[in-house]
Scaffold this motif. Structure first.
Motif, PDB file in Angstrom:
ATOM      1  N   ASP A  24      62.838  52.660  38.071  1.00 21.87           N
ATOM      2  CA  ASP A  24      63.298  51.755  39.132  1.00 21.87           C
ATOM      3  C   ASP A  24      62.206  50.794  39.600  1.00 21.87           C
ATOM      4  OD1 ASP A  24      65.750  52.958  39.093  1.00 21.87           O
ATOM      5  OD2 ASP A  24      65.404  54.202  40.882  1.00 21.87           O
ATOM      6  N   TYR A  25      60.968  50.963  39.075  1.00 24.77           N
ATOM      7  CA  TYR A  25      59.859  50.246  39.705  1.00 24.77           C
ATOM      8  C   TYR A  25      58.965  49.501  38.707  1.00 24.77           C
ATOM      9  CZ  TYR A  25      61.176  53.272  43.589  1.00 24.77           C
ATOM     10  OH  TYR A  25      61.879  53.915  44.563  1.00 24.77           O
ATOM     11  N   VAL A  26      58.369  48.431  39.245  1.00 20.04           N
ATOM     12  CA  VAL A  26      57.234  47.743  38.617  1.00 20.04           C
ATOM     13  C   VAL A  26      56.111  47.804  39.638  1.00 20.04           C
ATOM     14  CG1 VAL A  26      56.310  45.549  37.796  1.00 20.04           C
ATOM     15  CG2 VAL A  26      58.670  46.196  37.242  1.00 20.04           C
ATOM     16  N   LEU A  27      55.014  48.444  39.287  1.00 19.61           N
ATOM     17  CA  LEU A  27      53.914  48.678  40.229  1.00 19.61           C
ATOM     18  C   LEU A  27      52.731  47.768  39.923  1.00 19.61           C
ATOM     19  CD1 LEU A  27      52.480  50.314  42.497  1.00 19.61           C
ATOM     20  CD2 LEU A  27      51.789  51.937  40.706  1.00 19.61           C
ATOM     21  N   MET A  28      52.298  47.032  40.923  1.00 25.63           N
ATOM     22  CA  MET A  28      51.073  46.249  40.829  1.00 25.63           C
ATOM     23  C   MET A  28      49.881  47.203  40.890  1.00 25.63           C
ATOM     24  SD  MET A  28      49.826  43.312  43.511  1.00 25.63           S
ATOM     25  CE  MET A  28      48.313  42.376  43.240  1.00 25.63           C
ATOM     26  N   LEU A  29      49.053  47.194  39.843  1.00 26.11           N
ATOM     27  CA  LEU A  29      47.929  48.129  39.777  1.00 26.11           C
ATOM     28  C   LEU A  29      46.717  47.412  39.198  1.00 26.11           C
ATOM     29  CD1 LEU A  29      47.526  51.369  40.216  1.00 26.11           C
ATOM     30  CD2 LEU A  29      47.281  51.336  37.730  1.00 26.11           C
ATOM     31  N   SER A  30      45.690  47.241  40.007  1.00 31.78           N
ATOM     32  CA  SER A  30      44.488  46.549  39.548  1.00 31.78           C
ATOM     33  C   SER A  30      43.527  47.523  38.870  1.00 31.78           C
ATOM     34  CB  SER A  30      43.782  45.873  40.725  1.00 31.78           C
ATOM     35  OG  SER A  30      43.073  46.827  41.497  1.00 31.78           O
ATOM     36  N   TYR A  31      42.545  46.975  38.204  1.00 31.50           N
ATOM     37  CA  TYR A  31      41.500  47.765  37.555  1.00 31.50           C
ATOM     38  C   TYR A  31      40.840  48.713  38.553  1.00 31.50           C
ATOM     39  CZ  TYR A  31      36.941  48.637  35.333  1.00 31.50           C
ATOM     40  OH  TYR A  31      35.813  49.218  34.823  1.00 31.50           O
ATOM     41  N   TYR A  32      40.637  48.235  39.786  1.00 33.51           N
ATOM     42  CA  TYR A  32      39.935  49.037  40.788  1.00 33.51           C
ATOM     43  C   TYR A  32      40.835  50.070  41.447  1.00 33.51           C
ATOM     44  CZ  TYR A  32      36.354  45.567  40.022  1.00 33.51           C
ATOM     45  OH  TYR A  32      35.423  44.769  39.428  1.00 33.51           O
TER      46      TYR A  32
END
Length: 549
Positions: free
Chosen positions: A409-417
């Motif tokens: 159900d999701y698209v998660l914004m996830l940075s390197y940090y």
């Protein structure tokens, strides 16, 4: 006479520092950090000393020696003259060479000698650090000119990151003394006095008089909101004279601004064009719409959680990914920094299709006190006294368990940090099955970024996260394309914030300046090849050289 002096952005991408002068009026075109040059000296664990930063950077040339612009308190803190080493014999004296930079004339020194400021204003093109990053060293009495969105974004970035430009608001350096304890009476440097720069907002297409210049701001498309070009008009020997500074610019974003639109806004009679050339060797015509379609396709092909990395300052990319996620029936879960920026830009409440991710911080108990040092993670307020009154993210944000329950159900914004958050998203075997990682940022352009990419791939492999591996670049001079030391790269779903070679050529030819100065490029000589046969003289600028017209 008009003079141009280049102190950055010459033969390098970013770090623009340009002085334009006419009849005693001097304007700075950006004052950004020279990222590449600075990285030759400093790294993650080799940082500049915080209380001697101005002196150290001037000494090795990371900052230019320009008279009358720098704050005196950054080389000698206020109150230093009153120090005595009677109690502590090791204390350096106020006239010590350690506090001085040979040849430095501070803003205060220049005012005392000449009765006026050396610089009349800073024209800021946009809110990226390679254009804003060194403004904090400049005396706060020097006014800043920019768009409303740029002013908002510069302040918001400083609110929620440790990489601050301090372009608008900073703290003065002064001497204070320990009041109690074993070292009572010993001096230290404190940063408590608020220094606020006068930020004068300019409107698209409107003329602002600054000394002998009539300055017109022209809104442009870039990878952050509020970007601008500037046209500086004046009279030279009784005739009109115009300078165009493009800043960073593109014509393939979502704003729909065409080269024809831009040329019409600039007008005719440009004598000097200072033009960015980040992608002077790129023929790519990829658009933001094509990026949206590619990301939507990648999401639709993924059964589990989709992880996507992009700059939290890029609101256009946020809109692109949100549209892609919505088209696939998914909720886009963004980080709190992006949510803070959107709120400051007036883009809240967030759409129903967008939620904020509540990270585990500090004790990792989801205790309210875990967010005392990261107030923007708790809600939209960062006020030290009232931040707990806004618990928007704490109350309504999504946590890892909710994403694990229904990953499709999701698209998660996830940075390197934020890779440490993967531990909370993994199953009992330490895997995130059926997941996919999308990199919606630029390619690595330094050794440090290439090492980060290798480290990122290690994380993805460890958690069983799918990704598309691109072609491994082979360095010049390498004779073994199968060498195990070559660094891998993930395929990008990205379009640059800069105009391509064909776009730059069309732009320059239609502007038709008499003289062209290429900046913000590692290959300025390509401009001469590009414009061969055209009646446009290309001058490749040199650092610290005055060009007079």
């Amino acid at each position: 006479m008009v003079g141009l002096t280049f102190y950055g952005g010459v033969g390098e991408i970013g770090g623009n520092k340009i002085i334009v002068e006419h009849q005693g009026t001097r304007l700075l075109l950006d004052f950004g950090t020279r990222m590449g040059f600075a990285s030759e000296f400093f790294a993650e664990f080799l940082n500049v000393r915080s209380n001697t930063e101005l002196k150290d950077k001037l000494t090795i040339g990371v900052l230019p020696m320009i008279p009358g612009i720098y704050r005196a308190d950054l080389s000698q803190p206020t109150g230093m003259e009153d120090l005595s080493n009677e109690a502590y014999s090791r204390l350096i004296a106020s006239d010590s060479a350690m506090l001085k930079v040979p040849g430095l004339v501070t803003y205060e020194d220049y005012i005392q000698m000449h009765g006026r400021s050396y610089i009349d204003g800073i024209l800021l093109s946009h809110a990226h650090m390679d254009h804003t990053g060194d403004i904090g060293f400049l005396h706060h009495a020097i006014p800043l000119y920019c768009s409303e969105a740029t002013r908002t974004l510069v302040a918001a970035i400083d609110d929620v990151t440790n990489f601050k430009s301090k372009a608008i608001s900073s703290k003065g350096s002064r001497i204070a003394f320990n009041k109690t304890g074993a070292l009572a009476g010993s001096p230290k440097i404190v940063h408590k006095d608020d220094l606020v720069r006068n930020c004068r907002v300019m409107a698209d297409g409107k003329v602002t008089d600054i000394g002998s210049f009539q300055v017109t701001m022209i809104a442009v498309d870039h990878s952050v909101p509020g970007a601008a070009s500037y046209v500086l008009a004046c009279d030279v020997n009784g005739k009109p004279f115009k300078i165009l500074y493009t800043g960073d610019i593109r014509f393939h974003g979502t704003q729909g601004t065409t080269i024809e639109d831009y040329v019409r806004a600039v007008g005719t009679g440009i004598d000097i064009m200072i033009c960015e050339g980040t992608r002077i060797e790129s023929e790519s015509s990829l658009t933001e719409e094509k990026v949206r379609a590619k990301i939507a396709s990648e999401i639709s092909e993924t059964d589990g959680l989709v992880l996507v990395d992009f700059s939290w300052k890029d609101t256009t990319r946020y809109e692109t990914i949100n549209e892609a996620a919505k088209s696939c029936g998914r909720t886009f879960v963004i980080n709190a920094r992006l949510a803070y920026v959107l709120n400051k830009l007036g883009q809240t409440p967030l759409p129903e299709s967008v939620k904020v991710f509540l990270k585990r911080k500090a004790s990792c108990f989801y205790s309210p006190t875990d967010y005392a040092q990261y107030k923007h993670e708790y809600g939209f307020s960062i006020d030290k006294d009232t931040w707990t009154q806004d618990s928007s993210h704490y109350d309504n944000g999504l946590v890892a368990d909710e994403l694990k329950s229904n990953p499709s159900d999701y698209v998660l914004m996830l940075s390197y940090y934020d890779l440490g958050q993967l531990f909370d998203l993994a199953d009992e075997n330490g895997k995130i099955l059926g997941s996919r990682y999308i990199k919606a940022q630029c390619e690595p352009f330094s050794d440090e970024m290439e090492l980060d990419e290798e480290r990122l791939i290690n994380w993805l492999d460890a958690f069983g996260i799918g990704y598309e591996l691109g072609e491994t670049p082979v360095p010049d001079g390498c004779s073994n394309p199968n060498c195990s030391k070559l660094r891998k790269r993930i395929v990008r779903s990205h379009v640059s914030g800069h105009a391509s070679r064909p776009e730059l050529k069309e732009l320059i030819v239609k502007i038709n300046p008499k003289l062209l100065f290429p900046v913000h490029t590692e290959r300025p000589e390509v401009f001469a090849e590009l414009l061969k046969g055209k009646d446009i003289e290309v001058i490749i600028p040199k650092l610290d050289t005055v060009y007079s017209f």
